[in-house]
Design an enzyme around this catalytic site. Structure first.
Site, PDB file in Angstrom:
ATOM      1  N   CYS A  23       0.107   3.732   2.805  1.00  0.00           N
ATOM      2  CA  CYS A  23       0.587   3.162   4.079  1.00  0.00           C
ATOM      3  C   CYS A  23       2.079   3.451   4.240  1.00  0.00           C
ATOM      4  O   CYS A  23       2.530   3.861   5.314  1.00  0.00           O
ATOM      5  CB  CYS A  23       0.358   1.655   4.127  1.00  0.00           C
ATOM      6  SG  CYS A  23      -1.366   1.136   4.027  1.00  0.00           S
ATOM      7  N   CYS A  33       0.835  -1.211   0.000  1.00  0.00           N
ATOM      8  CA  CYS A  33       0.000   0.000   0.000  1.00  0.00           C
ATOM      9  C   CYS A  33       0.873   1.265   0.000  1.00  0.00           C
ATOM     10  O   CYS A  33       1.574   1.534   0.969  1.00  0.00           O
ATOM     11  CB  CYS A  33      -0.906  -0.052   1.222  1.00  0.00           C
ATOM     12  SG  CYS A  33      -1.716   1.497   1.643  1.00  0.00           S
TER      13      CYS A  33
END
Length: 147
Positions: free
Chosen positions: A72, A69
Site C-alpha cells: 500500500c 501494508c
C-alpha cells in the site's frame, strides 16, 4: 457534457451541481468555497464514503489500504499521481481499512491494497494488489469506464 452533474465536495461532503463543461474549470464548492477537485485522493470515513458513492455522478475510484501494508505504501505515490491525472473525470478516494474496518468488511476486502471502481453507485471493477505506476492505475480505470 453540458448537463449538470452532482459532485460531492472532498472537504465538507456537500453535494454540488456543476455543469459538465465546467468540470475542467476548477469549480468551487457552493458551501465551503474550496475546490471540488484537488488532484489528490480524498480520505473517506464510512459516512463520507456512502455520500461520495451514492451522490457523485462521476466514477469514484477507491483504494482500500492500511498504514502497516508495505505494498500500500509503495503504491501510494503512484496513486497520488493517478489522482492528478484522473480528476475531474473521476473522483479518487482512499479508505483506511484499519480506521474504518466496517467498509472493508462490507465490501469483502480480503487483501490490500484493493482498488474498486464505482460508477452510478455500483462497483464495476476491482483490482487486488498494487499497481506499480500511475500510468498502470489510469489505464486500469479507463479500461473499466463505461464508453
Amino acid at each position: 457534457m453540458s448537463d449538470s452533474l452532482h459532485i460531492v465536495c472532498p472537504h465538507c461532503h456537500t453535494t454540488n451541481r456543476v455543469l459538465g463543461h465546467q468540470l475542467g474549470s476548477a469549480p468551487d464548492c457552493g458551501q465551503c468555497k474550496r475546490p471540488l477537485f484537488t488532484g489528490h485522493p480524498v480520505a473517506l470515513d464510512e459516512a463520507a464514503f456512502d455520500k461520495h458513492i451514492a451522490r457523485n455522478q462521476i466514477p469514484v475510484l477507491v483504494d482500500f489500504w492500511a498504514p502497516w501494508c508495505g505494498p500500500c505504501r509503495m503504491m501510494a505515490p503512484a496513486y497520488e499521481q493517478a489522482a492528478a491525472a484522473l480528476e475531474p473525470q473521476v473522483r479518487v478516494a482512499k479508505v483506511d481499512t484499519e480506521a474504518v474496518p466496517a467498509l472493508g468488511a462490507r465490501f469483502n476486502i480480503r487483501s490490500i491494497p484493493t482498488l474498486a471502481l464505482f460508477v452510478g453507485g455500483r462497483e464495476v471493477a476491482r483490482q487486488a494488489g498494487a499497481l506499480r505506476t500511475a500510468a498502470d492505475i489510469v489505464r486500469w480505470v479507463q479500461g473499466h469506464l463505461p464508453r
